[in-house]
Scaffold this motif. Structure first.
Motif, PDB file in Angstrom:
ATOM      1  N   PHE A  98      73.075 -63.505 -56.868  1.00 42.28           N
ATOM      2  CA  PHE A  98      71.712 -63.188 -57.283  1.00 42.28           C
ATOM      3  C   PHE A  98      71.696 -61.994 -58.247  1.00 42.28           C
ATOM      4  O   PHE A  98      70.926 -61.979 -59.213  1.00 42.28           O
ATOM      5  N   ALA A  99      72.555 -61.013 -57.991  1.00 41.93           N
ATOM      6  CA  ALA A  99      72.639 -59.875 -58.902  1.00 41.93           C
ATOM      7  C   ALA A  99      73.132 -60.319 -60.273  1.00 41.93           C
ATOM      8  O   ALA A  99      72.631 -59.865 -61.315  1.00 41.93           O
ATOM      9  N   MET A 147      72.826 -63.350 -61.674  1.00 43.41           N
ATOM     10  CA  MET A 147      71.792 -64.118 -62.379  1.00 43.41           C
ATOM     11  C   MET A 147      70.653 -63.222 -62.846  1.00 43.41           C
ATOM     12  O   MET A 147      70.080 -63.433 -63.918  1.00 43.41           O
ATOM     13  N   ALA A 148      70.313 -62.196 -62.052  1.00 46.17           N
ATOM     14  CA  ALA A 148      69.273 -61.264 -62.478  1.00 46.17           C
ATOM     15  C   ALA A 148      69.700 -60.508 -63.727  1.00 46.17           C
ATOM     16  O   ALA A 148      68.897 -60.296 -64.654  1.00 46.17           O
ATOM     17  N   ALA A 149      70.986 -60.119 -63.753  1.00 47.04           N
ATOM     18  CA  ALA A 149      71.486 -59.413 -64.930  1.00 47.04           C
ATOM     19  C   ALA A 149      71.465 -60.312 -66.161  1.00 47.04           C
ATOM     20  O   ALA A 149      71.083 -59.883 -67.270  1.00 47.04           O
ATOM     21  N   ALA A 176      69.466 -62.873 -66.704  1.00 48.37           N
ATOM     22  CA  ALA A 176      68.071 -63.077 -67.100  1.00 48.37           C
ATOM     23  C   ALA A 176      67.542 -61.873 -67.888  1.00 48.37           C
ATOM     24  O   ALA A 176      66.850 -62.032 -68.904  1.00 48.37           O
ATOM     25  N   ALA A 177      67.897 -60.663 -67.419  1.00 47.74           N
ATOM     26  CA  ALA A 177      67.428 -59.468 -68.114  1.00 47.74           C
ATOM     27  C   ALA A 177      68.001 -59.382 -69.522  1.00 47.74           C
ATOM     28  O   ALA A 177      67.292 -59.070 -70.490  1.00 47.74           O
ATOM     29  N   PHE A 201      74.096 -68.317 -66.846  1.00 45.69           N
ATOM     30  CA  PHE A 201      73.468 -68.489 -65.540  1.00 45.69           C
ATOM     31  C   PHE A 201      74.395 -69.230 -64.561  1.00 45.69           C
ATOM     32  O   PHE A 201      74.194 -69.160 -63.349  1.00 45.69           O
ATOM     33  N   GLY A 228      76.151 -67.496 -61.364  1.00 47.53           N
ATOM     34  CA  GLY A 228      75.581 -67.449 -60.020  1.00 47.53           C
ATOM     35  C   GLY A 228      76.240 -68.417 -59.067  1.00 47.53           C
ATOM     36  O   GLY A 228      76.813 -68.010 -58.045  1.00 47.53           O
ATOM     37  N   ALA A 284      69.772 -71.187 -60.233  1.00 45.52           N
ATOM     38  CA  ALA A 284      70.302 -70.938 -61.578  1.00 45.52           C
ATOM     39  C   ALA A 284      69.743 -71.937 -62.581  1.00 45.52           C
ATOM     40  O   ALA A 284      69.427 -71.576 -63.731  1.00 45.52           O
ATOM     41  N   LEU A 311      66.141 -70.862 -63.363  1.00 45.94           N
ATOM     42  CA  LEU A 311      66.120 -69.679 -64.222  1.00 45.94           C
ATOM     43  C   LEU A 311      66.545 -70.019 -65.639  1.00 45.94           C
ATOM     44  O   LEU A 311      65.969 -69.507 -66.624  1.00 45.94           O
ATOM     45  N   CYS A 312      67.549 -70.875 -65.760  1.00 44.42           N
ATOM     46  CA  CYS A 312      68.014 -71.277 -67.091  1.00 44.42           C
ATOM     47  C   CYS A 312      66.909 -72.041 -67.833  1.00 44.42           C
ATOM     48  O   CYS A 312      66.681 -71.830 -69.040  1.00 44.42           O
TER      49      CYS A 312
END
Length: 356
Positions: A17-18, A20-22, A24-25, A40, A43, A63, A66-67
């Motif tokens: 999760f960390a 994928m968050a990175a 995304a940012a 992505f 993840g 993932a 988010l992608c």
């Protein structure tokens, strides 16, 4: 007691999760020109390291969402780059699920092996009595094969009909299942012979014959046989084994050196005469430590052997089990890491209550 997780163990569940968050940012801040969408898939790639197949699939689905959301934000949904990124996420998720399934199966197999090893150890190295005639007993065993939890060191305590107690502490040459099998032969012969034979030499001869039927080539077992009588007299037979440590109640420590060197069990036909029995007397509070060479041959970072004679004061604790635990902890600290060899110890302490 279950061991506490390390920092890495605690980090693994949140790592997908960390990551994928990175991603995304970075994707939102960099814009569509750079194209981080395919990252992505990191993840689900991390998700297979810990957790179940279901967890890997859920992380993969997250993932994918988010992608897709990032592709819509960049106005790239339906483009070749977005399609390749989504396909990468799906492919990595499938591989992660397969890897998680294989890892879980390997973990179950390892758990089964550990259960079998623990059952074998309970049969092979049975709990010893805390009291035997005039002495209190304690044992400690640490296997160098941490996953197997069992090795080639051995010990046993057997009472006899003549109001004496006989013990053995030994070390089988080699490691692995062959060493365990040889240890089982020695213990089986000792358990059968110790209650019946008139003296220790006969017990040693029975073990020698049993080993000769089992061993091939130059395999051998170093061992100490001891007999404790009701008045505190200890008779020792040393078959090529490190000498026991005698710790008197006043703190004086010395080695119980054999009167004559003898070959280990299994090599009688190749060496000189067998061991000569020698006696010592344990007064109230005196102790006798039998051990294997995994103790004295443990080295520190500089290559120096563990100074057991100098650390004998650790055995002065009131409880024999606590005394052995203090030595074991000190040994582990001295090695500054896992032991390179199995280490077994048996402590015999003359009781101060005068009972036998």
């Amino acid at each position: 007691m279950q061991p506490r997780g390390t920092g890495v163990d605690l980090l693994l569940p949140v790592l997908p999760f960390a990551a994928m968050a990175a991603v995304a940012a970075v994707e939102v801040s960099a814009g569509p020109e750079v194209g981080y969408l395919a990252l992505f898939s990191i993840g689900p790639a991390f998700a297979c390291v810990s957790g179940t197949v279901r967890r890997a699939l859920l992380v993969g689905a997250l993932a994918f969402v988010l992608c897709t959301a990032a592709a819509c934000y960049d106005g790239m949904l339906g483009s070749r780059r977005a399609t390749v990124a989504l396909a990468s996420v799906v492919g990595v998720t499938a591989a992660a699920a397969l890897a998680a399934a294989l890892r879980r199966r390997a973990e179950r197999e390892l758990a089964d092996v550990r259960s079998v090893a623990e059952a074998a150890q309970r049969v092979l190295l049975r709990p010893v009595p805390t009291l035997a005639g005039p002495v209190r007993l304690a044992v400690s065993y640490a296997s160098a094969a941490a996953e197997a939890r069992i090795g080639g060191d051995l010990y046993e305590v057997v009472p006899t009909l003549a109001d004496t107690t006989r013990v053995v502490v030994g070390d089988v040459q080699g490691k692995g299942l062959d060493a365990v099998e040889t240890a089982a032969v020695v213990l089986g012969a000792f358990r059968e012979a110790a209650p019946d034979e008139s003296d220790l030499e006969a017990v040693g001869a029975r073990i020698e014959r049993a080993l000769n039927r089992r061993l091939e080539g130059e395999e051998f077992v170093s061992a100490i046989l001891a007999e404790i009588t009701s008045d505190g007299t200890v008779t020792l037979l040393n078959y090529g084994h490190p000498p026991p440590l005698v710790l008197r109640a006043d703190g004086e420590a010395q080695w119980a050196e054999p009167a004559r060197c003898a070959p280990p069990l299994g090599l009688a036909a190749l060496g000189p005469a067998g061991p000569e029995a020698h006696d010592l007397s344990l007064a109230s509070g005196d102790q006798l430590l039998l051990y294997t060479d995994g103790v004295t041959e443990t080295r520190d970072d500089a290559g120096a052997f563990y100074p057991l004679l100098e650390r004998a004061g650790l055995l002065s604790l009131d409880d024999p089990d606590a005394a052995l635990e203090a030595v074991r902890r000190d040994l582990a600290a001295y090695a500054a890491g896992p032991l390179k060899d199995d280490a077994a110890m048996m402590l015999l302490r003359r009781r101060s209550d005068g009972l036998a």
